[in-house]
Write an enzyme that holds these catalytic residues in place. Structure first.
Site, PDB file in Angstrom:
ATOM      1  N   CYS A   1       3.103  -2.545   5.404  1.00  0.00           N
ATOM      2  CA  CYS A   1       3.346  -2.176   6.803  1.00  0.00           C
ATOM      3  C   CYS A   1       2.523  -0.953   7.210  1.00  0.00           C
ATOM      4  O   CYS A   1       2.357  -0.681   8.397  1.00  0.00           O
ATOM      5  CB  CYS A   1       4.836  -1.953   7.067  1.00  0.00           C
TER       6      CYS A   1
ATOM      7  N   CYS B   1       9.322  -4.501   2.163  1.00  0.00           N
ATOM      8  CA  CYS B   1       9.892  -3.559   3.127  1.00  0.00           C
ATOM      9  C   CYS B   1      10.939  -4.267   3.990  1.00  0.00           C
ATOM     10  O   CYS B   1      10.670  -5.344   4.543  1.00  0.00           O
ATOM     11  CB  CYS B   1       8.749  -3.022   3.983  1.00  0.00           C
ATOM     12  N   GLU B   2      12.102  -3.672   4.100  1.00  0.00           N
ATOM     13  CA  GLU B   2      13.167  -4.338   4.873  1.00  0.00           C
ATOM     14  C   GLU B   2      12.907  -4.315   6.380  1.00  0.00           C
ATOM     15  O   GLU B   2      13.542  -5.046   7.126  1.00  0.00           O
ATOM     16  CB  GLU B   2      14.535  -3.719   4.564  1.00  0.00           C
ATOM     17  N   HIS B   3      11.964  -3.496   6.837  1.00  0.00           N
ATOM     18  CA  HIS B   3      11.684  -3.425   8.274  1.00  0.00           C
ATOM     19  C   HIS B   3      10.741  -4.530   8.743  1.00  0.00           C
ATOM     20  O   HIS B   3      10.838  -5.003   9.869  1.00  0.00           O
ATOM     21  CB  HIS B   3      11.082  -2.058   8.629  1.00  0.00           C
ATOM     22  N   HIS B   4       9.783  -4.938   7.885  1.00  0.00           N
ATOM     23  CA  HIS B   4       8.809  -5.955   8.279  1.00  0.00           C
ATOM     24  C   HIS B   4       8.716  -7.112   7.285  1.00  0.00           C
ATOM     25  O   HIS B   4       7.951  -8.042   7.502  1.00  0.00           O
ATOM     26  CB  HIS B   4       7.407  -5.320   8.401  1.00  0.00           C
TER      27      HIS B   4
ATOM     28  N   HIS C   1       2.336   0.363   0.860  1.00  0.00           N
ATOM     29  CA  HIS C   1       3.177  -0.453   1.727  1.00  0.00           C
ATOM     30  C   HIS C   1       2.310  -1.257   2.690  1.00  0.00           C
ATOM     31  O   HIS C   1       1.498  -0.686   3.420  1.00  0.00           O
ATOM     32  CB  HIS C   1       4.129   0.438   2.533  1.00  0.00           C
TER      33      HIS C   1
ATOM     34  N   GLN D   1      11.682   2.161  -0.200  1.00  0.00           N
ATOM     35  CA  GLN D   1      11.301   2.753  -1.483  1.00  0.00           C
ATOM     36  C   GLN D   1      12.336   3.787  -1.924  1.00  0.00           C
ATOM     37  O   GLN D   1      12.688   3.868  -3.101  1.00  0.00           O
ATOM     38  CB  GLN D   1       9.912   3.393  -1.373  1.00  0.00           C
TER      39      GLN D   1
END
Length: 197
Positions: free
Chosen positions: A159, A87-90, A157, A129
């Site tokens: 996250c 995941c690019e956020h976490h 995920h 995704q």
């Protein structure tokens, strides 16, 4: 192809270990920055390539005019392609992910192993995704020259399951539809029937 700077990754991992209050020089951690740099270079290899690069790398097609005598009437579906991403956020793991790719051939078909390779390479980037589906669809369109492409992805995920809301077993399903898969309900229904079988 862009180069992944492993030396810089090592420096930053060392800094993260220090920021966490650990000692990067203790025996168990002394080689960790180098190991993580090597791992990141492998799991994020997709960052070294654009979608155009991937289309060129895996763009082997076969002319099959004798099979597809009525262009646009047949469907190719490959499903249960296992991938993982982050995941690019976490930068947390997206796992238990499976991809299904469908397209309506014109006169060219792509080698089946190439579909799996495209899905794998696209997933080797910090991702969403939804974007994995978009990138795969874009590459399959470039390679096959077909406007009619669909990508369905199901995954879990980290996250969602190991931090924050902490709901293990939660699955996310995304669909990316192009061409007739988006505009023709009967074709979409046929796709979903095959996908669920």
């Amino acid at each position: 192809m862009k180069k992944i700077d492993k030396k810089k990754i090592e420096e930053h991992i060392r800094g993260i270990l220090e920021a966490l209050g650990d000692n990067p020089d203790r025996p168990g951690l002394i080689d960790t920055p180098k190991r993580v740099a090597n791992m990141y270079a492998e799991i994020f290899l997709g960052l070294a390539y654009t979608n155009d690069d991937i289309a060129e790398m895996y763009g082997v097609t076969f002319d099959e005019e004798d099979i597809y005598t009525e262009p646009g009437s047949d469907m190719v579906l490959m499903k249960d392609i296992d991938i993982f991403s982050h995941c690019e956020h976490h930068l947390s793991l997206m796992y238990n992910m499976t991809v299904a790719v469908a397209y309506i051939p014109k006169e060219k078909v792509i080698g089946l192993s190439k579909i799996a390779r495209i899905a794998d390479m696209v997933s080797r980037r910090p991702q969403l995704q939804e974007r994995i589906g978009k990138d795969i669809a874009e590459i399959i369109q470039k390679v096959t020259q077909s406007d009619d492409v669909a990508v369905i992805i199901k995954g879990e995920h980290g996250c969602m399951t190991t931090r924050g809301i902490k709901k293990p077993g939660t699955k996310t399903i995304t669909t990316t539809l192009r061409g007739r898969f988006k505009s023709e309900e009967a074709l979409y229904s046929r796709l979903m029937e095959l996908y669920r079988s």
